[in-house]
Design a protein around this motif. Structure first.
Motif, PDB file in Angstrom:
ATOM      1  N   LEU A  37       0.841  -1.194   0.000  1.00  0.00           N
ATOM      2  CA  LEU A  37       0.000   0.000   0.000  1.00  0.00           C
ATOM      3  C   LEU A  37       0.876   1.242   0.000  1.00  0.00           C
ATOM      4  O   LEU A  37       1.955   1.257   0.586  1.00  0.00           O
ATOM      5  CB  LEU A  37      -0.916   0.009   1.233  1.00  0.00           C
ATOM      6  N   ALA A  38       0.408   2.278  -0.673  1.00  0.00           N
ATOM      7  CA  ALA A  38       1.219   3.486  -0.835  1.00  0.00           C
ATOM      8  C   ALA A  38       1.441   4.206   0.491  1.00  0.00           C
ATOM      9  O   ALA A  38       2.559   4.599   0.812  1.00  0.00           O
ATOM     10  CB  ALA A  38       0.555   4.423  -1.852  1.00  0.00           C
ATOM     11  N   ARG A  39       0.384   4.404   1.274  1.00  0.00           N
ATOM     12  CA  ARG A  39       0.492   5.281   2.439  1.00  0.00           C
ATOM     13  C   ARG A  39       1.477   4.790   3.499  1.00  0.00           C
ATOM     14  O   ARG A  39       2.317   5.577   3.967  1.00  0.00           O
ATOM     15  CB  ARG A  39      -0.902   5.499   3.039  1.00  0.00           C
ATOM     16  N   PRO A  40       1.436   3.537   3.927  1.00  0.00           N
ATOM     17  CA  PRO A  40       2.432   3.097   4.917  1.00  0.00           C
ATOM     18  C   PRO A  40       3.862   3.229   4.399  1.00  0.00           C
ATOM     19  O   PRO A  40       4.758   3.645   5.134  1.00  0.00           O
ATOM     20  CB  PRO A  40       2.060   1.629   5.168  1.00  0.00           C
ATOM     21  N   LEU A  41       4.076   2.895   3.116  1.00  0.00           N
ATOM     22  CA  LEU A  41       5.425   2.966   2.565  1.00  0.00           C
ATOM     23  C   LEU A  41       5.897   4.414   2.453  1.00  0.00           C
ATOM     24  O   LEU A  41       7.067   4.719   2.711  1.00  0.00           O
ATOM     25  CB  LEU A  41       5.456   2.294   1.195  1.00  0.00           C
ATOM     26  N   VAL A  42       5.003   5.311   2.089  1.00  0.00           N
ATOM     27  CA  VAL A  42       5.360   6.732   2.008  1.00  0.00           C
ATOM     28  C   VAL A  42       5.784   7.252   3.378  1.00  0.00           C
ATOM     29  O   VAL A  42       6.759   8.009   3.501  1.00  0.00           O
ATOM     30  CB  VAL A  42       4.182   7.556   1.454  1.00  0.00           C
ATOM     31  N   LEU A  43       5.081   6.848   4.426  1.00  0.00           N
ATOM     32  CA  LEU A  43       5.433   7.294   5.776  1.00  0.00           C
ATOM     33  C   LEU A  43       6.778   6.724   6.226  1.00  0.00           C
ATOM     34  O   LEU A  43       7.554   7.407   6.905  1.00  0.00           O
ATOM     35  CB  LEU A  43       4.324   6.894   6.760  1.00  0.00           C
ATOM     36  N   VAL A  44       7.063   5.476   5.849  1.00  0.00           N
ATOM     37  CA  VAL A  44       8.362   4.893   6.169  1.00  0.00           C
ATOM     38  C   VAL A  44       9.475   5.678   5.474  1.00  0.00           C
ATOM     39  O   VAL A  44      10.506   6.013   6.075  1.00  0.00           O
ATOM     40  CB  VAL A  44       8.409   3.404   5.755  1.00  0.00           C
ATOM     41  N   LEU A  45       9.274   5.995   4.195  1.00  0.00           N
ATOM     42  CA  LEU A  45      10.272   6.773   3.452  1.00  0.00           C
ATOM     43  C   LEU A  45      10.424   8.176   4.032  1.00  0.00           C
ATOM     44  O   LEU A  45      11.540   8.719   4.061  1.00  0.00           O
ATOM     45  CB  LEU A  45       9.869   6.845   1.976  1.00  0.00           C
ATOM     46  N   PHE A  46       9.332   8.757   4.498  1.00  0.00           N
ATOM     47  CA  PHE A  46       9.394  10.084   5.114  1.00  0.00           C
ATOM     48  C   PHE A  46      10.264  10.044   6.374  1.00  0.00           C
ATOM     49  O   PHE A  46      11.087  10.941   6.608  1.00  0.00           O
ATOM     50  CB  PHE A  46       7.988  10.564   5.445  1.00  0.00           C
ATOM     51  N   ALA A  47      10.109   9.005   7.169  1.00  0.00           N
ATOM     52  CA  ALA A  47      10.929   8.863   8.378  1.00  0.00           C
ATOM     53  C   ALA A  47      12.407   8.725   8.019  1.00  0.00           C
ATOM     54  O   ALA A  47      13.278   9.334   8.658  1.00  0.00           O
ATOM     55  CB  ALA A  47      10.461   7.648   9.181  1.00  0.00           C
ATOM     56  N   ILE A  48      12.718   7.935   6.968  1.00  0.00           N
ATOM     57  CA  ILE A  48      14.109   7.791   6.534  1.00  0.00           C
ATOM     58  C   ILE A  48      14.646   9.127   6.023  1.00  0.00           C
ATOM     59  O   ILE A  48      15.799   9.497   6.297  1.00  0.00           O
ATOM     60  CB  ILE A  48      14.217   6.705   5.447  1.00  0.00           C
ATOM     61  N   ASN A  49      13.817   9.864   5.272  1.00  0.00           N
ATOM     62  CA  ASN A  49      14.238  11.177   4.760  1.00  0.00           C
ATOM     63  C   ASN A  49      14.588  12.130   5.900  1.00  0.00           C
ATOM     64  O   ASN A  49      15.567  12.894   5.812  1.00  0.00           O
ATOM     65  CB  ASN A  49      13.124  11.786   3.911  1.00  0.00           C
ATOM     66  N   ILE A  50      13.801  12.094   6.960  1.00  0.00           N
ATOM     67  CA  ILE A  50      14.080  12.963   8.118  1.00  0.00           C
ATOM     68  C   ILE A  50      15.428  12.604   8.736  1.00  0.00           C
ATOM     69  O   ILE A  50      16.252  13.480   9.045  1.00  0.00           O
ATOM     70  CB  ILE A  50      12.953  12.843   9.164  1.00  0.00           C
ATOM     71  N   ILE A  51      15.682  11.302   8.895  1.00  0.00           N
ATOM     72  CA  ILE A  51      16.947  10.858   9.492  1.00  0.00           C
ATOM     73  C   ILE A  51      18.131  11.301   8.629  1.00  0.00           C
ATOM     74  O   ILE A  51      19.118  11.845   9.134  1.00  0.00           O
ATOM     75  CB  ILE A  51      16.943   9.328   9.671  1.00  0.00           C
ATOM     76  N   ILE A  52      18.039  11.083   7.309  1.00  0.00           N
ATOM     77  CA  ILE A  52      19.130  11.462   6.401  1.00  0.00           C
ATOM     78  C   ILE A  52      19.362  12.969   6.441  1.00  0.00           C
ATOM     79  O   ILE A  52      20.509  13.442   6.486  1.00  0.00           O
ATOM     80  CB  ILE A  52      18.818  11.008   4.963  1.00  0.00           C
ATOM     81  N   THR A  53      18.291  13.741   6.443  1.00  0.00           N
ATOM     82  CA  THR A  53      18.419  15.205   6.472  1.00  0.00           C
ATOM     83  C   THR A  53      19.098  15.675   7.745  1.00  0.00           C
ATOM     84  O   THR A  53      19.971  16.552   7.718  1.00  0.00           O
ATOM     85  CB  THR A  53      17.023  15.853   6.347  1.00  0.00           C
ATOM     86  N   LEU A  54      18.726  15.096   8.870  1.00  0.00           N
ATOM     87  CA  LEU A  54      19.332  15.499  10.143  1.00  0.00           C
ATOM     88  C   LEU A  54      20.789  15.060  10.226  1.00  0.00           C
ATOM     89  O   LEU A  54      21.634  15.797  10.752  1.00  0.00           O
ATOM     90  CB  LEU A  54      18.536  14.910  11.304  1.00  0.00           C
ATOM     91  N   VAL A  55      21.107  13.865   9.701  1.00  0.00           N
ATOM     92  CA  VAL A  55      22.488  13.384   9.738  1.00  0.00           C
ATOM     93  C   VAL A  55      23.402  14.297   8.923  1.00  0.00           C
ATOM     94  O   VAL A  55      24.501  14.658   9.356  1.00  0.00           O
ATOM     95  CB  VAL A  55      22.567  11.935   9.221  1.00  0.00           C
TER      96      VAL A  55
END
Length: 682
Positions: free
Chosen positions: A412-430
Motif C-alpha cells: 500500500l502506498a500510504r504506509p510505505l510513504v510514511l516509512v520513506l518520510f521517516a528515513i528522509n528525516i533521518i538522512i536530512t538530520l544526519v
C-alpha cells in the motif's frame, strides 16, 4: 468457503469456451483446464480509524499493473528531464568545489563518459528490458535462483539510496535557493534544515493523497526551467565575451598546475566527483512503458513473442536527445561558472554554494529574474523528489512481493510513504541538509545503478556471443567501476548508507519470506492431460484418503499402503501424490500441473512445477477435500529442516503441511468438516 469447480449438468468438470458456454464433458478443450478456481483469502477488517486510513491508500501492485496511456517520445522526455535536467540546480557548484579551475575539462570527460559509455549501455538495456524494469530485471533473468535474487536485493538497497538521497538532496538544494533569495533571506536565513524538512513534508503529503498529481506537471516545469537556464548561460557567455581578460586568466591558472598532460590527468582524477551529472539518465529506460511505438508496434502485444521495435527506437531517440541537451548544458554551465564565480563565492559557506547558476542569474540579470529562476528551480527540484518517490514506490510491487519478501502493508502506498518520510528525516538530520555532503552518497547510488546496467549489458552480450559488444560493455564496466571506487574511497557515506539499507532490506526480506512461506503460495493449478481432466471430479468431496509419497515408484506406493494398513484401521480408496519440485525453488509462487491416473480402486497423482512440497500438498488437499491425510515426519533437526524448506522447498513437510492448512483455515472460516491429519514417523 466452498471451492467451486466449473461443472456441466452431469456433474463432470468442464472448461469454458470463449463465449462463456461450457465445453462438452467428453471433449478435451484446447486450453489447459484449471484444477480449481483461485482460493481467496479474505482481507482483514481494520477496526481502528488509522488502520482504515492506511489501508485506503492506492495499492502499489494494482498501480504498477495499470494500462498506461502512451505518448510520443518527445513528450515523455520531459518526465526524464525532471530528474536528469534538474541536476543543473546543484551540479555546477559541486563541480567547482571539487575541481576548481579544472572543472570545465573534467566536465568534458564526464560528457564523453555519458555519450560513449552510459548511452551505449542504455541502448542495450532498452532493447532487452523494454517493459521499463531496466538492468535489475535483466540481472534477475541472467542470474537465476537465489544468486539473482540476492543481487537484486543488493541493487534495490543502492537504488533506495539513490532515490532517497535524490529526495533529501533536492529538498536541501530547493531550500538553499529559497534561503539565498534576497526577498526571502530575511525570513528563512539560518533555517536550512527546517526549510528542507518543510519541503519533504509537502512532498509526503502530496503522495499520501496519490502520486499521479506530481508526475503530471513534468512538462510544465522542465521546459521553462531549460529556457531560463539558456538565458542565464547566454548572459554568462556574453559576460565572458565582453571581458576578454577572463579567458587568459583561466588559462594562466591552468598553466600553474603544469603542462596540458598533467591538467588532463588531474581532470581524470577529479572526474568521479562530478558523477552527479549522470544522475537521472537511467530514468530514460524506466519511462519506456509510457513511450508510443507508433505504426511499428500496432500489432505488438506482450505475448506476441517479438520486441516492440517502435518503442525501442523511440526510447533510443529520447536517450540521445536527453544526453545531447544535458551535455551542452553541463559544458556551458561549467565553463561560465568557472570563469565568473570567485573561489570565495563557490566555497562551502559562499553565496554560490549549491546554486551557482542562480547566483549568476541574480548577479548579472537582476533579482526579479533571479527570483523567477529560483522559483523554477525549486519547482523542478520538488518534482525530482516526487519522481524519486514514485520510482521507489514502483520498485516494491515489481520485485519484493513477487519474491515473497515484503509484508502486506508494503503493498500500500500510504504506509510505505510514511516509512520513506521517516528515513528522509533521518538522512536530512544526519547531513544537516547540506547539499555538498550528500553529493557523495547520491553519486554512489547513481554509479551502482549505471554499473549494474553495464554489467548486465556485458553479461547479456556474452551469452549471445556478441563478442565486440561484450568487450566494449566490459570496458565501460571498468570505467564505472573506477569511478565508483574512487567516489567510495573519497566519500564513503554513500557506501555506508547503501550497505545499511541493503542489510536492513535483506533482514526484512528474509523475515517476510520466512513468515509468508506458510501461505498457500499457489497461483493456479491445471490438469496435465485429458485423462486427468476426466478423473478429477472422482477425487473431490470426502471420497478418499490423501497419501503423499517421496518416490513415484510402484514399490513406494505399495509400501506406504502396507504401513497404513498395519497401523490404522482405514480402508481405501487412497490418492497417492508425488510432488516434483521446480529447478528454481527460489520463486515464491508458481502454478501447478497435475497428472492423475487410476490404479484399481486407488488413484496416483504427479504434481509438476512445485516451489515447495508442503504448500503444493496443502493446495491439492484443499482442492480435493479428502477424508484424511497420511503424511510423514523426517525426525531431523528442525532448524535445518526449516532452512531447507525456505531455500529449497523441502524440509519437514508434515509439520509445514499442517501449519499451512491451519493458517489457511483460520483465514477462511467455514462450517465444512476438515480432513483428519495423521503424522507418520518415517
Amino acid at each position: 468457503m466452498t471451492l467451486k469447480v466449473p461443472e456441466t449438468d452431469t456433474g463432470a468438470k468442464a472448461s469454458r469456451e470463449p463465449d462463456g458456454t461450457a465445453a462438452a464433458p467428453d471433449q478435451m478443450p484446447n486450453q489447459r483446464i484449471p484444477f480449481r478456481e483461485q482460493l481467496q483469502v479474505p482481507k482483514p477488517e481494520h477496526k481502528s480509524g488509522l488502520r482504515r486510513w492506511m489501508a485506503s491508500g492506492e495499492p502499489l501492485e494494482e498501480h504498477a499493473g495499470k494500462n498506461m496511456h502512451r505518448h510520443p517520445w518527445w513528450k515523455v522526455i520531459w518526465l526524464t528531464g525532471v530528474d536528469y535536467f534538474s541536476t543543473l540546480g546543484y551540479q555546477p557548484g559541486i563541480a567547482l568545489l571539487a575541481a576548481g579551475v579544472v572543472a570545465p575539462i573534467a566536465t568534458v570527460i564526464l560528457v564523453l563518459v555519458t555519450l560513449l559509455g552510459a548511452l551505449p549501455v542504455y541502448f542495450q538495456v532498452s532493447g532487452r528490458s523494454f517493459a521499463g524494469q531496466g538492468s535489475i530485471a535483466m540481472l534477475e533473468n541472467l542470474l537465476p535462483r537465489w544468486k539473482g535474487k540476492m543481487l537484486v536485493l543488493v541493487l534495490l538497497g543502492f537504488a533506495a539510496t539513490d532515490f532517497i538521497i535524490t529526495m533529501t538532496l533536492s529538498a536541501a538544494d530547493a531550500a538553499k535557493h529559497a534561503i539565498e533569495n534576497p526577498f526571502l533571506h530575511s525570513y528563512l536565513g539560518g533555517h536550512q534544515v527546517l526549510v528542507t524538512l518543510l519541503f519533504l513534508t509537502l512532498l509526503t503529503v502530496l503522495f499520501l493523497r496519490g502520486f499521479n498529481e506530481a508526475i503530471g506537471l513534468a512538462t510544465f516545469a522542465t521546459i521553462p526551467y531549460l529556457l531560463l537556464n539558456l538565458v542565464v548561460l547566454g548572459r554568462g557567455a556574453w559576460e565572458v565575451f565582453t571581458h576578454p581578460t577572463l579567458l587568459p586568466a583561466w588559462r594562466t591558472m591552468l598553466s600553474a598546475k603544469g603542462d596540458f598532460s598533467l591538467v588532463i590527468v588531474g581532470a581524470l582524477i577529479v572526474f568521479p566527483k562530478l558523477a552527479l551529472g549522470l544522475s537521472g539518465f537511467e530514468t530514460g529506460v524506466t519511462v519506456m512503458p509510457l513511450i508510443d511505438g507508433g505504426a511499428a508496434d500496432q500489432d505488438y502485444t506482450p505475448r506476441s513473442g517479438r520486441r516492440p521495435e517502435g518503442r525501442i527506437a523511440n526510447t533510443r531517440k529520447l536517450l540521445v536527445v536527453a544526453a545531447s541537451i544535458m551535455s551542452v548544458l553541463l559544458i556551458l554551465s561549467s565553463f561560465v561558472t568557472t570563469l565568473l564565480i570567485s573561489p570565495a563565492d563557490y566555497s562551502l559557506e559562499g553565496k554560490a554554494s549549491g546554486r551557482a547558476l542562480a547566483f549568476l542569474a541574480h548577479k548579472y540579470i537582476g533579482p526579479g529574474f533571479g527570483t523567477v529562476y529560483d522559483v523554477s528551480t525549486i519547482v523542478i527540484l520538488g518534482l525530482a523528489g516526487a519522481s524519486a518517490m514514485a520510482g521507489l514506490l514502483h520498485l516494491v510491487p515489481r520485485y519484493l512481493p513477487r519474491f515473497g519478501m515484503a509484508p502486506r502493508w508494503a503493498g500500500l502506498a500510504r504506509p510505505l510513504v510514511l516509512v520513506l518520510f521517516a528515513i528522509n528525516i533521518i538522512i536530512t538530520l544526519v547531513f544537516r541538509a547540506d547539499v555538498e555532503k550528500q553529493s557523495g552518497a547520491y553519486a554512489t547510488g547513481v554509479l551502482v545503478l549505471i554499473l549494474s546496467a553495464a554489467f548486465a549489458a556485458t553479461l547479456a552480450s556474452w551469452h549471445e556471443r556478441r563478442w565486440f559488444l561484450a568487450c566494449y560493455s566490459g570496458m565501460i564496466c571498468l570505467v564505472f567501476l573506477y569511478t565508483l571506487g574512487d567516489n567510495c574511497l573519497e566519500r564513503p557515506d554513500g557506501l555506508i548508507i547503501g550497505a545499511i539499507l541493503t542489510l536492513l532490506l535483506m533482514l526484512a526480506s528474509g523475515l517476510s519470506r520466512s513468515l509468508r512461506s506458510v501461505e498457500l503460495r499457489i497461483s493456479e493449478g491445471y490438469f496435465a492431460d485429458q485423462e486427468s481432466w476426466r478423473l478429477g471430479p472422482e477425487l473431490r468431496g470426502k471420497k478418499l484418503h490423501l497419501v503423499p509419497i517421496k518416490s513415484s515408484s510402484v514399490e513406494a506406493r505399495n509400501k506406504k499402503r502396507e504401513e497404513i494398513a498395519q497401523h490404522y484401521n482405514v480402508h481405501g480408496p487412497f490418492a497417492f501424490v508425488h510432488v516434483n519440485l521446480l529447478d528454481n525453488c527460489s520463486e515464491f509462487s508458481a502454478p501447478l500441473e497435475v497428472k492423475i491416473r487410476c490404479e484399481g480402486s486407488d488413484y496416483y497423482g504427479e504434481v509438476y512445477g512445485a516451489i515447495a512440497i508442503a504448500n503444493s500438498l496443502a493446495f491439492v488437499s484443499e482442492c480435493i477435500d479428502p477424508i484424511s491425510v497420511f503424511i510423514g515426519l523426517t525426525r531431523r533437526d528442525l532448524m535445518t529442516q526449516a532452512l531447507r524448506y525456505i531455500l529449497f522447498g523441502e524440509g519437514e513437510t508434515g509439520l509445514m503441511f499442517y501449519t499451512i492448512l491451519l493458517r489457511f483455515w483460520d483465514a477462511t472460516p467455514e462450517e465444512d468438516i476438515r480432513p483428519l491429519i495423521f503424522l507418520m514417523s518415517d
